[in-house]
Write a protein that holds these residues in place. Structure first.
Motif, PDB file in Angstrom:
ATOM      1  N   LEU A  13       1.934  -6.497   4.472  1.00 19.03           N
ATOM      2  CA  LEU A  13       2.528  -7.783   4.111  1.00 19.03           C
ATOM      3  C   LEU A  13       3.526  -8.206   5.174  1.00 19.03           C
ATOM      4  CD1 LEU A  13       2.747 -10.070   2.037  1.00 19.03           C
ATOM      5  CD2 LEU A  13       4.635  -8.796   1.009  1.00 19.03           C
ATOM      6  N   MET A  41      -0.757  -8.136  -4.811  1.00 16.31           N
ATOM      7  CA  MET A  41      -1.508  -7.367  -3.826  1.00 16.31           C
ATOM      8  C   MET A  41      -2.354  -6.317  -4.522  1.00 16.31           C
ATOM      9  SD  MET A  41       1.425  -6.886  -0.933  1.00 16.31           S
ATOM     10  CE  MET A  41       0.254  -6.708   0.396  1.00 16.31           C
ATOM     11  N   ALA A  84       0.584  -1.425   1.703  1.00 17.66           N
ATOM     12  CA  ALA A  84       0.681  -2.814   1.258  1.00 17.66           C
ATOM     13  C   ALA A  84       1.942  -3.491   1.793  1.00 17.66           C
ATOM     14  CB  ALA A  84       0.637  -2.880  -0.264  1.00 17.66           C
ATOM     15  N   LEU A 135      -7.405  -4.403   1.589  1.00 17.02           N
ATOM     16  CA  LEU A 135      -6.172  -4.995   1.101  1.00 17.02           C
ATOM     17  C   LEU A 135      -6.429  -6.454   0.760  1.00 17.02           C
ATOM     18  CD1 LEU A 135      -3.006  -4.930   0.761  1.00 17.02           C
ATOM     19  CD2 LEU A 135      -2.939  -5.820   3.086  1.00 17.02           C
ATOM     20  N   ASP A 136      -6.071  -6.856  -0.436  1.00 18.07           N
ATOM     21  CA  ASP A 136      -6.152  -8.253  -0.854  1.00 18.07           C
ATOM     22  C   ASP A 136      -4.757  -8.687  -1.262  1.00 18.07           C
ATOM     23  OD1 ASP A 136      -9.010  -8.353  -0.663  1.00 18.07           O
ATOM     24  OD2 ASP A 136      -9.118  -7.313  -2.581  1.00 18.07           O
ATOM     25  N   PHE A 137      -4.339  -9.877  -0.832  1.00 17.47           N
ATOM     26  CA  PHE A 137      -3.068 -10.400  -1.305  1.00 17.47           C
ATOM     27  C   PHE A 137      -3.100 -11.908  -1.381  1.00 17.47           C
ATOM     28  CE2 PHE A 137      -2.275 -10.210   3.259  1.00 17.47           C
ATOM     29  CZ  PHE A 137      -1.500 -11.314   3.539  1.00 17.47           C
TER      30      PHE A 137
END
Length: 120
Positions: A90, A69, A86, A56-58
């Protein structure tokens, strides 16, 4: 008499040790500065979800409270899972008093789901 004095002294020492304030403890009712610091910089986390680990990238999307995201490692058929993972993540990382909520429609490109979310 000496035995009573020793018991009283031991009790006083134990209570004085409890009175020292530990500065390493985080107080959870006032985390706004820490949350703001997390929300201001990009983050990349491995997330264990439904028996597998995904990436997961945000990062902040420029608009206040909106995050760009991406979820890597899921198939094109896993849109519902990508959104669930996601928004839940978050909420955990950037919205401690709220949940994450989807903004717009997710897109899939090359084994990566891209979406936008906000703190709800």
């Amino acid at each position: 008499m000496t035995r009573i004095a020793l018991v009283v002294l031991a009790a006083a020492l134990a209570l004085s040790a409890c009175a020292k304030k530990n500065t390493a403890v985080d107080v959870t009712h006032n985390q706004s500065a820490k949350v703001a610091a997390v929300q201001a910089k990009p983050r990349s986390e491995p997330i264990f979800f439904n028996g597998k680990t995904y990436q997961l990238d945000f990062a902040p999307a420029g608009e206040p409270g909106i995050f760009s995201m991406s979820v890597a490692g899921m198939s094109a058929k896993q849109q519902k899972d990508a959104v669930q993972m996601a928004t839940s993540s978050l909420g955990y990382y950037a919205c401690p008093s709220a949940r994450g909520a989807l903004v717009g429609t997710p897109s899939y490109d090359g084994a990566r789901w891209s979406l936008r979310a906000r703190c709800a």
